[in-house]
Structures are given as structure tokens and as C-alpha cells.
Design a protein around this motif. Structure first.
Motif: not given
Length: 142
Positions: A71-75
Motif C-alpha cells: 500500500y502506497v502511504k506517501q509519494g
């Protein structure tokens, strides 16, 4: 959300979030991984890690001995396969899955200007490494 991602989300929610040790991740300077939770069920290890990729860095070429769900939390993560082709660009809020096996060599890169922060669930055979290194397949980027 499809059924597979729903199951992964439920599993992530069920893992206890105890602080872990920080480990280096293959790749560029400053790329780090921190274990958030780990459990073994039968012959499988379920390991939740946070991976941080600084701007301009990447994971290094690698593969996994089990499935990986992220899961991409940031960027924004740019993802490439062993043919040097992009197989996805994943922004904040995106999910990605990486299949197991040495025939699925890949690299993740941060081509942006802020850190990429990933929450990654590894489903590995018990005792397997997170990601065995693989040789650069000869792409014009690292």
C-alpha cells in the motif's frame, strides 16, 4: 476493492503493530525497512514492514519467494519488470501485488521529489528472506 485486496486489508488489520528492528533494503542510499509486525502460521511467515525510499533512489533488482502486497502511504512508486518496461506507477492510496518467484524480477523506484512510504505485507515460506537480490537485467537505469 476486489476480494483479494479485501482479504489483505483484513489480515493487515489483524496483525499486532509492535515496533520492530530496522533493516536495510537492497538498493540506493537511505532506503530502509522497519518490521511493524510478524507472525508465522503453519509454514508461512506474514511480515508487515514499512519501507521508505528517498527521492531518486530505488529498491534494487530483486524478487520474492512468496507474494507481496503493498500500500502506497506517501509519494509515487515507479515499478519496472526485468524487460525494463514499466509495469505500473503507483501513487498515494494505491495497492500493488508482486507475485513470487525468480521469474518475476523487478525494481521499484522513487522518481519524485518526496519520500515514497510503503506498507508491505510479505507472505513468505517460513524463514525465507524478504527479497533475494537479482542481477541488473541491463536496463539503461538502476
Amino acid at each position: 476493492m476486489d476480494r483479494g485486496l479485501g482479504a489483505v486489508s483484513a489480515l493487515l488489520a489483524g496483525l499486532s503493530l509492535s515496533a520492530g528492528v530496522t533493516y536495510a533494503t537492497p538498493g540506493g542510499p537511505g532506503v530502509t525497512g522497519k518490521i511493524l509486525s510478524q507472525t508465522t502460521v503453519g509454514d508461512r511467515d506474514y511480515i508487515l514492514r514499512e519501507i521508505i525510499i528517498p527521492p531518486g533512489q530505488g529498491t534494487g533488482w530483486h524478487f520474492h519467494d512468496g507474494n507481496l502486497y503493498a500500500y502506497v502511504k506517501q509519494g509515487t512508486l515507479s515499478h519496472f519488470d526485468a524487460t525494463c518496461a514499466s509495469d505500473g506507477v503507483y501513487g498515494k492510496g494505491s495497492f500493488l501485488e508482486e507475485p513470487s518467484g525468480a521469474d518475476h524480477v523487478h525494481i521499484g523506484q522513487n522518481r519524485g521529489t518526496s519520500e515514497v512510504v510503503l506498507e508491505v505485507l510479505y507472505v513468505l515460506p517460513h524463514g525465507a528472506p524478504f527479497s533475494p537480490d537479482a542481477p541488473d537485467p541491463g536496463c539503461d537505469f538502476q
